[in-house]
Design an enzyme around this catalytic site. Structure first.
Site, PDB file in Angstrom:
ATOM      1  N   THR A  33       0.611  -1.345   0.515  1.00  0.00           N
ATOM      2  CA  THR A  33      -0.248   0.098  -0.578  1.00  0.00           C
ATOM      3  C   THR A  33       1.616   0.881  -0.012  1.00  0.00           C
ATOM      4  O   THR A  33       0.112   2.133  -0.306  1.00  0.00           O
ATOM      5  CB  THR A  33      -0.949   0.102   1.527  1.00  0.00           C
ATOM      6  OG1 THR A  33      -1.798  -0.955   1.176  1.00  0.00           O
ATOM      7  CG2 THR A  33      -2.234   1.300   1.637  1.00  0.00           C
ATOM      8  N   THR A 108       1.813  -4.728   4.093  1.00  0.00           N
ATOM      9  CA  THR A 108       1.253  -5.614   5.264  1.00  0.00           C
ATOM     10  C   THR A 108       0.858  -6.870   5.765  1.00  0.00           C
ATOM     11  O   THR A 108       1.202  -7.891   6.649  1.00  0.00           O
ATOM     12  CB  THR A 108       0.719  -3.986   6.675  1.00  0.00           C
ATOM     13  OG1 THR A 108      -0.972  -4.297   5.856  1.00  0.00           O
ATOM     14  CG2 THR A 108       1.614  -3.128   6.587  1.00  0.00           C
TER      15      THR A 108
HETATM   16  N1  ASN Z   1      -2.520  -4.956   0.314  1.00  0.00           N
HETATM   17  C1  ASN Z   1      -1.515  -4.711   0.493  1.00  0.00           C
HETATM   18  C2  ASN Z   1      -0.287  -5.267   0.841  1.00  0.00           C
HETATM   19  O1  ASN Z   1      -0.376  -5.903   1.718  1.00  0.00           O
HETATM   20  C3  ASN Z   1      -2.021  -4.023   2.516  1.00  0.00           C
HETATM   21  C4  ASN Z   1      -1.031  -2.758   2.898  1.00  0.00           C
HETATM   22  O2  ASN Z   1      -0.306  -3.161   2.055  1.00  0.00           O
HETATM   23  N2  ASN Z   1      -1.140  -2.092   3.746  1.00  0.00           N
HETATM   24  O3  ASN Z   1       0.155  -5.421  -0.194  1.00  0.00           O
END
Ligand code: ASN
EC number: 3.5.1.1
Length: 362
Positions: A33, A108
């Site tokens: 993200t 994440t």
């Molecule tokens: N879907 C994203 C990922 O894991 C979530 C994030 O980075 N907050 O790439």
């Protein structure tokens, strides 16, 4: 995340008035993200590192020489694979001598798995490898990317003030206000900024106005040089128990062709059904050479096989108690230990051992 042999290096040089020698950090941008933008359908998709560089001109105000290796096709971390972890470990190996510290920008969703995997692959780590990312993309006004990345960079080069030695010789996750050992991290929140928790181990640091390091909880500096492992065995599975689970399901999972390891997510302190069909399934899997690692579904506490009648039989069947390990650290530990290709006795023994601070022995 396809890792080509050579990746273009982006240099970000400091422009500040600081006259002290600048530290050097290698930032590996994998996606997540942090560098995403909305596409025409209103979905978040990963963008190139340029996106972060443009939105964070303050990166040049740090007294750091930053080199950025950006993967040509950044990914949402839901797409990360075991092969990617080997690629990341190899990148750190190649660049280990040239930088004071390392920051991995990562989504994440699977960050806890990746950080745990890297903790096993990087044996005798004597520098800091910090994973971070964000919940809100860097281009949005309320982004958490700035604070997370800048604090992660500071942590990557943190030294003890008197001895000048590396303060955090660990693979870790920095997020929101917590520095967490990589193999103790768990994503617990998808809508708030505090996305990660440290499971069964105190945070390694807390970032408020100052970063307060929890030095007694850190791993010690290694006495041997870094050894980067090159193998992971992905013939593994996580089987989560639930009341009502059927023999058909347990058999189907444990009888997957070529399966070598299973993280069995049990109840409470490591308890499971005592129904003969269930124990027979486990026995048959053991006979076929499948290693079964018992991990509790509870967020806190530990597996104590033998505390209840409902876990005693697991010990008799050769199921290995996972102590206070998280499922993320357990599945990656299985991949790592099986990838070492040791004898059955050694493999079983290694699975009971604390390899990188992922378990506290009870
Ligand atoms: N879907 C994203 C990922 O894991 C979530 C994030 O980075 N907050 O790439």
């Amino acid at each position: 995340m396809n890792l080509p042999a050579t990746l273009p290096l982006i240099d970000i040089k400091p422009i500040g008035p600081d006259t002290r020698p600048a530290s050097s950090v290698l930032v590996i941008y994998t996606g997540g993200t942090v560098g995403m933008e909305y596409n025409k359908r209103g979905e978040l998709v990963p963008m190139k590192f340029e996106q972060i560089r443009k939105k964070m001109p303050e990166l040049r105000q740090l007294n750091m020489n930053l080199s950025v290796l950006s993967l040509p096709e950044p990914i949402d971390s839901s797409n990360v694979t075991a092969a990617d972890w080997l690629g990341l470990a190899a990148l750190i190996k190649e660049n280990y001598a040239h930088y004071d510290g390392f920051v991995v920008l990562h989504g994440t969703d699977t960050m806890a798995y990746s950080a745990a995997a890297l903790s096993y692959l990087l044996e005798n780590l004597g520098k800091t490898v910090v994973f971070t990312g964000s919940q809100v993309p860097v281009g949005r006004i309320r982004t958490d990317a700035r604070r997370n990345l800048i604090t992660a960079l500071d942590i990557a080069v943190a030294r003890h003030s008197t001895a000048g030695t590396v303060r955090v010789p660990e693979v870790c996750v920095f997020f929101n206000d917590l520095l967490i050992r990589g193999n103790r991290a768990k994503k617990v929140e998808s809508q708030q900024y505090n996305a990660f928790r440290s499971e069964n181990y105190p945070p390694l640091a807390r970032a408020g106005i100052e970063v307060e390091f929890n030095d007694p909880q850190m791993r010690h500096l290694p006495s041997a040089p870094l050894h980067v492992h090159q193998h992971l065995d992905d013939r593994v599975v996580i089987l989560k128990l639930f009341p009502g689970i059927t023999e058909q399901v347990v058999r189907a999972v444990l009888e997957v062709e070529g399966l070598r390891g299973c993280v069995l997510e049990t109840y409470g302190s490591g308890n499971a059904p005592t129904a003969p069909w269930f124990l027979n399934c486990l026995r048959d899997a053991q006979t076929r050479g499948v290693y079964i690692l018992n991990v509790s579904q509870c967020e806190e506490g530990r597996v104590i096989q033998g505390q209840y009648e409902t876990s005693s039989q697991l010990t008799d069947l050769g199921v290995i108690g996972g102590e206070d390990i998280t499922a993320e650290a357990a599945i990656t530990k299985l991949m790592f230990v099986l990838g070492l290709n040791r004898s059955p006795q050694e493999t079983a023994h290694l699975l009971t051992q604390d390899l990188r601070g992922e378990i506290s022995l009870g």
